[in-house]
Scaffold this motif. Structure first.
Motif, PDB file in Angstrom:
ATOM      1  N   LEU A 137      20.609  15.970  53.702  1.00 22.90           N
ATOM      2  CA  LEU A 137      21.975  16.206  53.798  1.00 22.90           C
ATOM      3  C   LEU A 137      22.558  16.420  52.678  1.00 22.90           C
ATOM      4  CD1 LEU A 137      24.371  15.682  55.652  1.00 22.90           C
ATOM      5  CD2 LEU A 137      24.336  13.327  55.155  1.00 22.90           C
ATOM      6  N   ASP A 138      21.899  15.760  51.493  1.00 27.18           N
ATOM      7  CA  ASP A 138      22.663  15.938  50.222  1.00 27.18           C
ATOM      8  C   ASP A 138      22.565  17.295  49.666  1.00 27.18           C
ATOM      9  OD1 ASP A 138      23.105  13.254  49.759  1.00 27.18           O
ATOM     10  OD2 ASP A 138      20.891  12.966  48.836  1.00 27.18           O
ATOM     11  N   LEU A 139      21.701  18.218  49.979  1.00 25.87           N
ATOM     12  CA  LEU A 139      21.587  19.398  49.765  1.00 25.87           C
ATOM     13  C   LEU A 139      22.439  20.655  50.181  1.00 25.87           C
ATOM     14  CD1 LEU A 139      17.696  20.412  49.981  1.00 25.87           C
ATOM     15  CD2 LEU A 139      18.814  18.961  48.165  1.00 25.87           C
ATOM     16  N   PHE A 140      23.335  20.073  51.197  1.00 27.38           N
ATOM     17  CA  PHE A 140      24.516  20.848  51.505  1.00 27.38           C
ATOM     18  C   PHE A 140      25.854  20.526  50.656  1.00 27.38           C
ATOM     19  CE2 PHE A 140      22.322  20.291  55.477  1.00 27.38           C
ATOM     20  CZ  PHE A 140      22.657  21.461  56.434  1.00 27.38           C
ATOM     21  N   ALA A 141      25.813  19.596  49.827  1.00 28.10           N
ATOM     22  CA  ALA A 141      26.656  19.344  48.896  1.00 28.10           C
ATOM     23  C   ALA A 141      28.178  19.293  49.565  1.00 28.10           C
ATOM     24  CB  ALA A 141      26.812  20.492  47.867  1.00 28.10           C
ATOM     25  N   GLY A 142      28.363  18.929  50.653  1.00 28.13           N
ATOM     26  CA  GLY A 142      29.517  18.625  51.380  1.00 28.13           C
ATOM     27  C   GLY A 142      29.837  19.871  52.132  1.00 28.13           C
ATOM     28  N   ARG A 143      29.191  20.892  52.302  1.00 30.93           N
ATOM     29  CA  ARG A 143      29.298  22.034  52.942  1.00 30.93           C
ATOM     30  C   ARG A 143      28.744  22.100  54.456  1.00 30.93           C
ATOM     31  NH1 ARG A 143      28.044  23.728  47.637  1.00 30.93           N
ATOM     32  NH2 ARG A 143      29.990  23.985  46.300  1.00 30.93           N
ATOM     33  N   ARG A 144      28.823  23.214  55.145  1.00 35.98           N
ATOM     34  CA  ARG A 144      28.663  23.047  56.613  1.00 35.98           C
ATOM     35  C   ARG A 144      27.387  24.017  56.567  1.00 35.98           C
ATOM     36  NH1 ARG A 144      33.352  24.096  60.728  1.00 35.98           N
ATOM     37  NH2 ARG A 144      31.613  23.580  62.210  1.00 35.98           N
ATOM     38  N   GLN A 145      26.995  24.740  55.742  1.00 38.10           N
ATOM     39  CA  GLN A 145      25.908  25.424  56.050  1.00 38.10           C
ATOM     40  C   GLN A 145      24.947  25.553  54.827  1.00 38.10           C
ATOM     41  OE1 GLN A 145      26.969  29.190  59.133  1.00 38.10           O
ATOM     42  NE2 GLN A 145      27.751  29.487  56.922  1.00 38.10           N
ATOM     43  N   LEU A 146      23.701  25.640  54.907  1.00 37.98           N
ATOM     44  CA  LEU A 146      22.742  25.428  53.836  1.00 37.98           C
ATOM     45  C   LEU A 146      21.539  26.471  54.057  1.00 37.98           C
ATOM     46  CD1 LEU A 146      21.235  23.918  51.233  1.00 37.98           C
ATOM     47  CD2 LEU A 146      20.385  22.541  53.092  1.00 37.98           C
ATOM     48  N   ILE A 147      21.410  26.992  53.135  1.00 38.92           N
ATOM     49  CA  ILE A 147      20.205  28.094  52.960  1.00 38.92           C
ATOM     50  C   ILE A 147      19.033  27.664  51.860  1.00 38.92           C
ATOM     51  CG2 ILE A 147      19.262  30.499  52.749  1.00 38.92           C
ATOM     52  CD1 ILE A 147      22.301  31.372  52.980  1.00 38.92           C
ATOM     53  N   VAL A 148      18.125  27.265  52.426  1.00 36.00           N
ATOM     54  CA  VAL A 148      16.867  26.806  51.723  1.00 36.00           C
ATOM     55  C   VAL A 148      15.823  27.934  51.485  1.00 36.00           C
ATOM     56  CG1 VAL A 148      14.827  25.260  51.233  1.00 36.00           C
ATOM     57  CG2 VAL A 148      17.216  24.461  52.438  1.00 36.00           C
TER      58      VAL A 148
ATOM     59  N   PHE B 251      20.049  26.103  57.809  1.00 35.19           N
ATOM     60  CA  PHE B 251      20.550  24.839  58.474  1.00 35.19           C
ATOM     61  C   PHE B 251      22.150  24.712  58.438  1.00 35.19           C
ATOM     62  CE2 PHE B 251      16.453  23.997  55.821  1.00 35.19           C
ATOM     63  CZ  PHE B 251      15.856  23.518  56.815  1.00 35.19           C
ATOM     64  N   HIS B 252      22.497  24.069  59.562  1.00 38.16           N
ATOM     65  CA  HIS B 252      24.049  23.773  59.874  1.00 38.16           C
ATOM     66  C   HIS B 252      23.908  22.374  59.950  1.00 38.16           C
ATOM     67  CE1 HIS B 252      27.982  25.031  61.277  1.00 38.16           C
ATOM     68  NE2 HIS B 252      27.861  23.966  62.233  1.00 38.16           N
ATOM     69  N   ARG B 253      25.321  21.868  59.517  1.00 41.28           N
ATOM     70  CA  ARG B 253      25.660  20.734  59.350  1.00 41.28           C
ATOM     71  C   ARG B 253      26.693  20.182  60.446  1.00 41.28           C
ATOM     72  NH1 ARG B 253      29.279  17.296  57.013  1.00 41.28           N
ATOM     73  NH2 ARG B 253      29.939  18.888  55.636  1.00 41.28           N
ATOM     74  N   ASP B 254      26.740  19.306  61.301  1.00 44.85           N
ATOM     75  CA  ASP B 254      27.882  18.832  62.129  1.00 44.85           C
ATOM     76  C   ASP B 254      27.967  17.469  61.978  1.00 44.85           C
ATOM     77  OD1 ASP B 254      29.883  18.594  64.030  1.00 44.85           O
ATOM     78  OD2 ASP B 254      28.303  18.790  65.825  1.00 44.85           O
ATOM     79  N   GLY B 255      29.085  16.865  61.178  1.00 36.07           N
ATOM     80  CA  GLY B 255      28.925  15.705  60.719  1.00 36.07           C
ATOM     81  C   GLY B 255      27.606  15.481  59.786  1.00 36.07           C
ATOM     82  N   ASN B 256      26.927  14.474  60.224  1.00 42.00           N
ATOM     83  CA  ASN B 256      25.805  14.025  59.582  1.00 42.00           C
ATOM     84  C   ASN B 256      24.399  14.322  60.234  1.00 42.00           C
ATOM     85  OD1 ASN B 256      26.881  12.743  57.260  1.00 42.00           O
ATOM     86  ND2 ASN B 256      27.022  10.601  58.417  1.00 42.00           N
ATOM     87  N   ASP B 257      24.725  15.047  61.115  1.00 40.59           N
ATOM     88  CA  ASP B 257      23.882  15.840  62.162  1.00 40.59           C
ATOM     89  C   ASP B 257      23.311  17.109  61.627  1.00 40.59           C
ATOM     90  OD1 ASP B 257      23.462  13.808  63.823  1.00 40.59           O
ATOM     91  OD2 ASP B 257      24.985  14.402  65.240  1.00 40.59           O
TER      92      ASP B 257
END
Length: 226
Positions: A65-76, A163-169
């Motif tokens: 979750l930290d890797l999102f840096a508060g954003r809604r989408q994350l590419i690893v 990855f996609h973030r919806d709240g903490n999910d």
């Protein structure tokens, strides 16, 4: 040395333009086909990430979750760098060399990071050598690489997970590997991997997806208000 016999045929300006125009038709077809694939990707089902993962970065332990840096989408980007290697994969290094400036992705609510199994100190040494600033984390002694299929009994594997973030999910939405990563480099190609895409009005996206007009949101990388 290239010989004259092996070079393409030399023609007049008119013949060259006609040949180019014929090729451009095929290139446009390829572009439209890619747009259709991207639209289908934005409609892929998602897989919820149930496990808590912790990786190590320059600021200490970090969760997925930290890797999102508060954003809604994350590419690893799964960078091949095994614990017993003295340097990162040369092919993955090409990918890292071509990575876009993160500000353009951040402006579209997207973070980009790299993760490898090598211990953090090895990663930091190699990152310094290569002059990269993209956030890079160590999954050493973590299940992260194994669970996401990039470390197997046959060794290391490169690739990119979205990855996609919806709240903490957190949900995993996409993965590409092998020659799929050759497509990456610009902020457009990275955004094309994400559920929201480029977030522009011309895109065929699900109803309710964030979208703005093209050529209006983009800025020089030091001009974004983010």
């Amino acid at each position: 040395m290239t010989t004259q016999q092996s070079l393409p045929k030399a023609v007049s300006a008119e013949e060259w333009q006609a040949a180019l125009d014929r090729l451009l038709v095929k290139e446009k077809e390829l572009t439209r086909a890619r747009d259709a694939v991207n639209a289908e990707r934005r409609r892929l089902p998602m897989m919820k990430v149930e496990k808590d993962y912790t990786v190590q970065g320059v600021n200490g332990a970090a969760t997925l979750l930290d890797l999102f840096a508060g954003r809604r989408q994350l590419i690893v980007y799964h960078f091949m760098f095994a614990p017993d290697w003295n340097a990162g994969c040369d092919g993955c290094s090409w990918v890292a060399d071509a990575m876009t400036h993160p500000a353009h992705l951040n402006a579209r609510d997207t973070s980009l990071v790299m993760v490898s199994r090598a211990p953090l100190e090895k990663i930091r040494q190699y990152q310094s050598r290569m002059g990269w600033t993209i956030p890079w984390y160590s999954s050493y002694e973590s299940d992260f690489n194994y669970d996401f299929g990039v470390t197997t009994d046959n060794g290391e594997r490169h690739g990119a997970s979205v990855f996609h973030r919806d709240g903490n999910d957190i949900y995993r939405t996409y993965f590409t590997g092998a020659r799929g990563v050759e497509y990456l480099g610009t902020h457009w190609t990275y955004l094309d991997l994400t559920p929201f895409g480029r977030q522009e009005t011309w895109e065929d996206s699900p109803e309710g997806w964030p979208q703005t007009a093209p050529y209006e949101w983009n800025r020089r990388h030091d001009e974004y208000d983010i």
